[in-house]
Design an enzyme around this catalytic site. Sequence first.
Site, mmCIF file in Angstrom:
data_model
loop_
_atom_site.group_PDB
_atom_site.id
_atom_site.type_symbol
_atom_site.label_atom_id
_atom_site.label_comp_id
_atom_site.label_asym_id
_atom_site.label_seq_id
_atom_site.Cartn_x
_atom_site.Cartn_y
_atom_site.Cartn_z
ATOM 1 N N CYS A 157 0.747 -1.009 -0.152
ATOM 2 C CA CYS A 157 -0.142 -0.084 0.006
ATOM 3 C C CYS A 157 1.052 1.169 0.100
ATOM 4 C CB CYS A 157 -1.029 0.029 1.153
ATOM 5 S SG CYS A 157 -0.179 -0.429 2.577
ATOM 6 N N SER A 158 0.908 1.934 1.204
ATOM 7 C CA SER A 158 1.739 3.182 1.086
ATOM 8 C C SER A 158 2.997 2.790 1.807
ATOM 9 C CB SER A 158 1.182 4.546 1.451
ATOM 10 O OG SER A 158 0.030 4.766 0.867
ATOM 11 N N ASP A 159 2.849 2.721 3.207
ATOM 12 C CA ASP A 159 3.962 2.335 4.019
ATOM 13 C C ASP A 159 4.093 0.528 4.230
ATOM 14 O OD1 ASP A 159 5.074 4.729 4.422
ATOM 15 O OD2 ASP A 159 3.722 5.248 5.888
ATOM 16 N N GLY A 160 3.174 -0.161 3.744
ATOM 17 C CA GLY A 160 3.100 -1.605 4.047
ATOM 18 C C GLY A 160 2.892 -2.132 5.341
ATOM 19 N N ASP A 211 -0.693 -1.589 7.024
ATOM 20 C CA ASP A 211 -2.098 -1.573 7.333
ATOM 21 C C ASP A 211 -2.657 -2.310 6.347
ATOM 22 O OD1 ASP A 211 -2.194 0.300 9.634
ATOM 23 O OD2 ASP A 211 -1.587 2.032 8.019
#
Length: 575
Positions: free
Chosen positions: A342-345, A347
């Site tokens: 996802c973005s930071d991986g 959530d």
Amino acid sequence: MENIKVAKVENVKFLNKGNEISGTLHLTAYHSIFSDLEGKREIWTAYSMINCVRLCLNEKTYCIRIQCRDFMFYCLKFQNSTDAMDVYDTLRELIPVSSVSRLYAYHYMPTGEEGKVQSGWNLFLLENEYRRMGVGDSSRAEGAGANWRLTKINENYMECQSYPQILAVPTSVSDSVIHYGCKYRSKNRFPTLTYLHKNSFSITRASQPLVGLRQNRSAQDEKIVEAIFATSIIPGKENLIVDARPSTNAMANIAVGAGSENMDHYRFAKKIYLGIDNIHVMRDSLSKIVNALRNTDISAVPPSVEQLNKSNWLKHLTNILQGAVLIIETVHFHHAHVLVHCSDGWDRTSQLCALPQLCLDPYYRTIQGFMSLIEKDWLAFGHRFAERCCHLPGKRIFSTDNSSPEEQHSNSVASSTLQYTFCTFRSALSGFAIDHSEKMSSPVFHQFLDCVWQIMRQFPKYFEFNERFLRRLLYHLYSCQYGSFLYNSQRERKQSAVSQHTRSIWDYFISRKEEFTNLDYECYDDVLLPNATDLKWWASSFGQPDENMNVALSETSSSAPLLSSSTSQSPSVPV
């Protein structure tokens, strides 16, 4: 306990769902305890569970309305304003804590069977879990196990502070390549193995690449991903890079130096966006559910179906489950690899890695296996529990109101002002003020457990654990009675020596295993394929009977979930 005005108040009325009980209120260091007049019933509330405290004083009413994070909403009515004020002031002193070390977990001492069981801190080793999958073993995963190796490059958390110390990577990739390649991913969360399926295909996880406006690329990152997709005995023909975000969000991140893969450089795969919304949208969704349930302390009236629908909670779950089904199909039916980010991986990536494994591997549907799954994909891989659960909310959860609960109920049904809504119906995970802790809170793990419950409902016999197991896990996510969910990463928990000062959440479940075992359990040694659109409200997780939340939903879906065989085919999932 300085500045504590009162420890015991008699002649208190406890009101929940319109039912009133008379009794005595006790305030201890970590709990409030309400006992009825006959002494037959005690209602304990851990202070860490309290999410909103509202003092209501006027000429007719002296009460405190309390909302808890497990959706236990109740009202305490007092004989006079002095008692109400004293209890309110005492709670203001007892509930807020300034540091994690002052939470209940650091003072909890179990008794009985729980005090005798082997410590849950010693039950899980990530290295053993990788070995169970076949990493490093040429006789496992159709012979592909030997194409993976364990690395200790992150042993001191120098490469990635939010990753575990032990990681599994392709044998063909050196630690030097990883060292340089990890810099191309947000928070250094480079592609690494989370699950090796028995057919030799894998699920790997990462964070977004740092593409930026200059369209940066990394030869090392491309080599890592290519090597991952080459680990199977036969090359995957439909390898997937799954970006969990809406495409517009991913593109917007380019402006801040991040973004998504340029597929011209990853020609051995295709990419798909799942359109799952971010933590802020999910927090707002839960806030709307809280708003719909806000008067369940003083009223037995079911929540408004219209308000529940406006939350889009079930739509969000559908999106998550559709993504999980896509990954299941790709790995098991289409014989291909999947890289998830996802973005930071930490959530949506954790949701989309854990749910497919639950369906692909029957081990994760056992009590022991499910605990291992949470330890691996949520705790070891750095889901930020402290931020998402807002374990230190502070005094902003307190407020006052001069109207009675009945007047508040009447006003909210007619038309509530923006100020009233802002002050009273805050998120179940955060405080009144718009500060950092509120902005970072989100029900990510709650959504995961809800998705697990949806799958269990479709396949009730194929899970060793029962619904109560999930509900108690959700409760202890916020109770701060155990150390497992404290802090934001494995590194932070080790630095704080949490395992030496607190008990593991698994102690609770292991010592009470019979309570959490599904009596109808049958081991189904193959893959489950849930129907992502056959969803209901998990009413009990919101403190409601099923009929209060599912009255407008059909009991049956137009299409049934599927049990797979190794040769069956599955239709594609629209995402």
